[in-house]
Design an enzyme around this catalytic site. Structure first.
Site, PDB file in Angstrom:
ATOM      1  N   HIS A 101       0.863  -1.200   0.000  1.00  0.00           N
ATOM      2  CA  HIS A 101       0.000   0.000   0.000  1.00  0.00           C
ATOM      3  C   HIS A 101       0.895   1.244   0.000  1.00  0.00           C
ATOM      4  O   HIS A 101       1.703   1.398  -0.904  1.00  0.00           O
ATOM      5  CB  HIS A 101      -0.925  -0.087   1.222  1.00  0.00           C
TER       6      HIS A 101
ATOM      7  N   HIS B 218      -2.223  -2.245  -9.657  1.00  0.00           N
ATOM      8  CA  HIS B 218      -3.200  -1.580  -8.796  1.00  0.00           C
ATOM      9  C   HIS B 218      -4.483  -2.403  -8.815  1.00  0.00           C
ATOM     10  O   HIS B 218      -4.859  -2.958  -9.844  1.00  0.00           O
ATOM     11  CB  HIS B 218      -3.499  -0.159  -9.310  1.00  0.00           C
TER      12      HIS B 218
ATOM     13  N   ASP C 144       2.869   5.430  -6.635  1.00  0.00           N
ATOM     14  CA  ASP C 144       4.112   5.334  -5.855  1.00  0.00           C
ATOM     15  C   ASP C 144       5.350   5.258  -6.721  1.00  0.00           C
ATOM     16  O   ASP C 144       6.471   5.349  -6.215  1.00  0.00           O
ATOM     17  CB  ASP C 144       4.042   4.099  -4.950  1.00  0.00           C
TER      18      ASP C 144
HETATM   19  C1  SDX Z   1      -1.372   2.158  -3.326  1.00  0.00           C
HETATM   20  O1  SDX Z   1      -6.136   0.786  -3.315  1.00  0.00           O
HETATM   21  C2  SDX Z   1      -5.623   1.973  -3.516  1.00  0.00           C
HETATM   22  O2  SDX Z   1      -6.283   2.879  -3.982  1.00  0.00           O
HETATM   23  C3  SDX Z   1      -4.172   2.146  -3.073  1.00  0.00           C
HETATM   24  C4  SDX Z   1      -3.510   3.461  -3.444  1.00  0.00           C
HETATM   25  C5  SDX Z   1      -4.134   4.625  -2.719  1.00  0.00           C
HETATM   26  O3  SDX Z   1      -4.009   5.748  -3.214  1.00  0.00           O
HETATM   27  O4  SDX Z   1      -4.660   4.408  -1.590  1.00  0.00           O
HETATM   28  O5  SDX Z   1      -3.618   3.671  -4.844  1.00  0.00           O
HETATM   29  C6  SDX Z   1      -2.036   3.466  -3.068  1.00  0.00           C
HETATM   30  O6  SDX Z   1      -1.343   1.332  -2.445  1.00  0.00           O
HETATM   31  C7  SDX Z   1      -0.828   1.883  -4.701  1.00  0.00           C
HETATM   32  C8  SDX Z   1      -0.259   0.410  -4.843  1.00  0.00           C
HETATM   33  C9  SDX Z   1       1.141   0.420  -4.271  1.00  0.00           C
HETATM   34  N1  SDX Z   1       1.662  -0.965  -4.172  1.00  0.00           N
HETATM   35  C10 SDX Z   1       2.652  -1.401  -4.976  1.00  0.00           C
HETATM   36  O7  SDX Z   1       3.131  -0.748  -5.906  1.00  0.00           O
HETATM   37  C11 SDX Z   1       3.160  -2.784  -4.620  1.00  0.00           C
HETATM   38  C12 SDX Z   1       3.305  -3.629  -5.879  1.00  0.00           C
HETATM   39  N2  SDX Z   1       1.950  -3.892  -6.406  1.00  0.00           N
HETATM   40  C13 SDX Z   1       1.335  -5.162  -6.019  1.00  0.00           C
HETATM   41  O8  SDX Z   1       1.636  -5.589  -4.718  1.00  0.00           O
HETATM   42  C14 SDX Z   1      -0.131  -5.245  -6.452  1.00  0.00           C
HETATM   43  O9  SDX Z   1      -0.193  -4.818  -7.745  1.00  0.00           O
HETATM   44  C15 SDX Z   1      -1.173  -4.515  -5.661  1.00  0.00           C
HETATM   45  C16 SDX Z   1      -1.123  -4.835  -4.199  1.00  0.00           C
HETATM   46  C17 SDX Z   1      -1.037  -3.042  -5.830  1.00  0.00           C
HETATM   47  C18 SDX Z   1      -2.540  -4.947  -6.221  1.00  0.00           C
HETATM   48  O10 SDX Z   1      -2.693  -6.268  -5.890  1.00  0.00           O
HETATM   49  P1  SDX Z   1      -3.959  -7.091  -6.418  1.00  0.00           P
HETATM   50  O11 SDX Z   1      -5.004  -6.224  -7.005  1.00  0.00           O
HETATM   51  O12 SDX Z   1      -4.348  -8.018  -5.319  1.00  0.00           O
HETATM   52  O13 SDX Z   1      -3.371  -7.833  -7.644  1.00  0.00           O
HETATM   53  P2  SDX Z   1      -2.866  -9.304  -7.574  1.00  0.00           P
HETATM   54  O14 SDX Z   1      -1.875  -9.426  -6.472  1.00  0.00           O
HETATM   55  O15 SDX Z   1      -4.055 -10.181  -7.573  1.00  0.00           O
HETATM   56  O16 SDX Z   1      -2.077  -9.426  -8.948  1.00  0.00           O
HETATM   57  C19 SDX Z   1      -2.717  -9.862 -10.116  1.00  0.00           C
HETATM   58  C20 SDX Z   1      -1.607 -10.528 -10.916  1.00  0.00           C
HETATM   59  C21 SDX Z   1      -0.881 -11.622 -10.135  1.00  0.00           C
HETATM   60  O17 SDX Z   1      -0.339 -12.521 -11.081  1.00  0.00           O
HETATM   61  P3  SDX Z   1      -1.202 -13.916 -11.406  1.00  0.00           P
HETATM   62  O18 SDX Z   1      -1.413 -14.602 -10.070  1.00  0.00           O
HETATM   63  O19 SDX Z   1      -2.489 -13.429 -12.034  1.00  0.00           O
HETATM   64  O20 SDX Z   1      -0.306 -14.685 -12.339  1.00  0.00           O
HETATM   65  O21 SDX Z   1      -0.604  -9.553 -11.227  1.00  0.00           O
HETATM   66  C22 SDX Z   1       0.627  -9.901 -10.596  1.00  0.00           C
HETATM   67  C23 SDX Z   1       0.281 -10.902  -9.500  1.00  0.00           C
HETATM   68  O22 SDX Z   1       1.388 -11.772  -9.254  1.00  0.00           O
HETATM   69  N3  SDX Z   1       1.179  -8.668 -10.043  1.00  0.00           N
HETATM   70  C24 SDX Z   1       2.455  -8.321 -10.118  1.00  0.00           C
HETATM   71  C25 SDX Z   1       2.515  -7.045  -9.524  1.00  0.00           C
HETATM   72  N4  SDX Z   1       1.306  -6.676  -9.111  1.00  0.00           N
HETATM   73  C26 SDX Z   1       0.472  -7.683  -9.432  1.00  0.00           C
HETATM   74  N5  SDX Z   1       3.542  -8.964 -10.613  1.00  0.00           N
HETATM   75  C27 SDX Z   1       4.710  -8.289 -10.516  1.00  0.00           C
HETATM   76  N6  SDX Z   1       4.859  -7.070  -9.974  1.00  0.00           N
HETATM   77  C28 SDX Z   1       3.777  -6.420  -9.468  1.00  0.00           C
HETATM   78  N7  SDX Z   1       3.912  -5.204  -8.915  1.00  0.00           N
END
Ligand code: SDX
Length: 435
Positions: free
Chosen positions: A272, A313, A370
């Protein structure tokens, strides 16, 4: 304008084992997907729904922020984030989030005065800091000192009194910034700088962070404008994890200081708000453009916990409109400061390569808010460990606005999700000697 979400539309849910059916009412908002009203589902069917990370669950009605993840739209009370970032300022956006409309001149002046004159904290708060090690993570300090504010402001803890709710909201918006600056000063061993009422919100924050008692300090107007823009872009974001945490804490009628402290704790996570710190650490770990393919491969490897921080996201599946604004601000700040940060080139090359990779394209993983913010903040002189504190300072107005909206709902009820139980069923106790 409060739109009545009730419609005469329904879904029919049929139990294929018994043939029994129920009607689920459809509720429609002013924008975005309609919702199925399942509030009577358990009473009518004896079944719960199951949605562990709330990927398809609407937790509340809200008039504050609208996001369209497919179109990359973010609006606060109907105003596009790009317009607000370009034409407004953080306190004006704060007024908008809290009150529903942009302020007129008098309202804006009054609001700015109220926030400015709440920036000081009780002198006793200084003593909390002495209990922390100097190398404590700034977010650990913020969780503690923000929650502790409820020990000082007993005159604004009655959440059912609109006047006290407003004072608490103003105190939190103003004082979380002061506490954040104090946290930075404490972690670098410098004396606290008291707020100055002659400065704007962003100027005052930079002054409290970077001035020292030994000499005059002039805030760089380009940095102040960038700081104000960063605050705007992080102010609110619908029902994200930390905002949902604040709402759930508030549903028990906990005081707003404690609720915001719970939001800070949730925001700290690297999935997050902690991602901005993690992006910088990731860029430093990648080190050079040549190493990008190795890290892209790791991000795609299911057996490797590494993820590309700053990418992806839950809602945005096209682009995060905030990332675009931040990228432009990043260029402006680095140019003004004459900084040629290799991390910016590295970030842009990482973005280019990732966005050409089928793995990221198929999963609609784009740079989020971010991805670029850390580069600007580093250029402005903040240590990486302070990045999420800056996010919390901005998001405080979103948290208190959403909290206030929830408290003002006619029928405030405590949030209490259920579960699918998969543990052991009833079994007799076994004495120690017989195990
Ligand atoms: C913020 O919700 C909000 O509004 C948050 C925010 C706000 O203003 O409050 O916007 C702020 O928190 C932004 C996000 C910051 N976090 C990161 O940058 C951390 C890296 N991102 C991931 O951890 C992830 O993308 C999330 C947590 C942001 C979203 O997670 P989801 O929606 O649960 O997505 P997921 O984990 O189900 O991923 C879907 C697929 C998966 O692969 P498969 O299982 O389908 O094969 O995408 C892949 C994931 O492995 N994936 C990534 C990835 N993010 C998702 N693979 C590599 N790198 C990534 N960053």
């Amino acid at each position: 304008m409060t739109q009545n979400p009730k419609t005469d539309k329904t879904f029919t849910l049929t139990n294929d084992q018994t043939g029994d059916s129920i009607k689920l009412p459809v509720l429609e908002g002013t924008a975005g997907p309609p919702v199925l009203d399942i509030r009577k589902l358990y009473a009518q069917t004896g079944h719960f729904t199951f949605d562990p990370s709330f990927t398809a669950t609407g937790s509340c009605k809200s008039r504050i922020t609208f996001i369209d993840g497919e179109k990359g739209i973010l609006q606060h009370r109907g105003y596009d984030i790009a317009d607000l970032a370009e034409k407004s300022d953080f306190l004006e956006v704060s007024y908008l989030l809290l009150n529903g409309d942009l302020p007129d001149k008098q309202q804006k002046e009054e609001f700015e005065h109220n926030i400015t004159y709440h920036t000081m904290v009780d002198e006793q708060v200084n003593f909390f800091y002495r209990g922390f090690r100097r190398d404590a993570h700034p977010m650990a300090i913020m969780c503690g000192v923000v929650g502790a504010l409820s020990a000082f402001y007993h005159d604004s803890l009655d959440i059912h009194d609109p006047a006290q709710r407003e004072i608490s909201a103003h105190r939190l918006i103003a004082k979380v910034a002061t506490l954040g600056a104090m946290t930075h000063k404490y972690s670098i061993g410098q004396p606290f700088m008291y707020p100055r009422n002659d400065l704007s919100f962003a100027e005052n924050f930079l002054y409290m962070c970077f001035a020292v008692p030994a000499e005059p300090y002039k805030v760089n107007p380009v940095l102040a404008r960038a700081m104000d823009k960063i605050f705007i872009l992080h102010a609110d974001h619908e029902q994200n994890a930390s905002t949902s945490t604040v709402r759930l804490a508030g549903s028990s009628q906990a005081n707003p200081f404690a609720c915001v402290s719970s939001g800070i704790a949730c925001l700290w996570g690297p999935s997050h708000g902690g991602a901005n710190q993690a992006v910088l650490e990731m860029l430093d770990e990648i080190g050079s453009v040549e190493n990008i393919p190795e890290f892209i491969a790791r991000a795609k490897d299911k057996d490797d916990p590494f993820r590309l921080m700053g990418f992806g996201h839950r809602v945005y599946k096209n682009f995060d409109p905030r990332a675009n604004v931040l990228k432009a601000a990043c260029d402006e700040v680095l140019e003004d400061l004459g900084i040629n940060d290799p991390r910016l080139e590295l970030a842009m090359e990482l973005e280019r390569i990732a966005l050409e990779d089928p793995y990221f394209i198929e999963r609609k993983l784009f740079p989020n808010v971010d991805f670029y913010s850390g580069i600007i903040l580093k250029a402005m002189g903040f240590p990486t460990s302070m990045f999420t504190v800056l996010f919390a300072i901005a998001r405080t107005v979103g948290w208190v606005s959403q909290w206030k909206e929830m408290i003002e709902e006619p029928a405030l009820r405590i949030g209490r999700p259920r579960q699918l139980y998969t543990g052991p069923t009833q079994r007799p106790y076994v004495d120690l000697d017989d195990r």
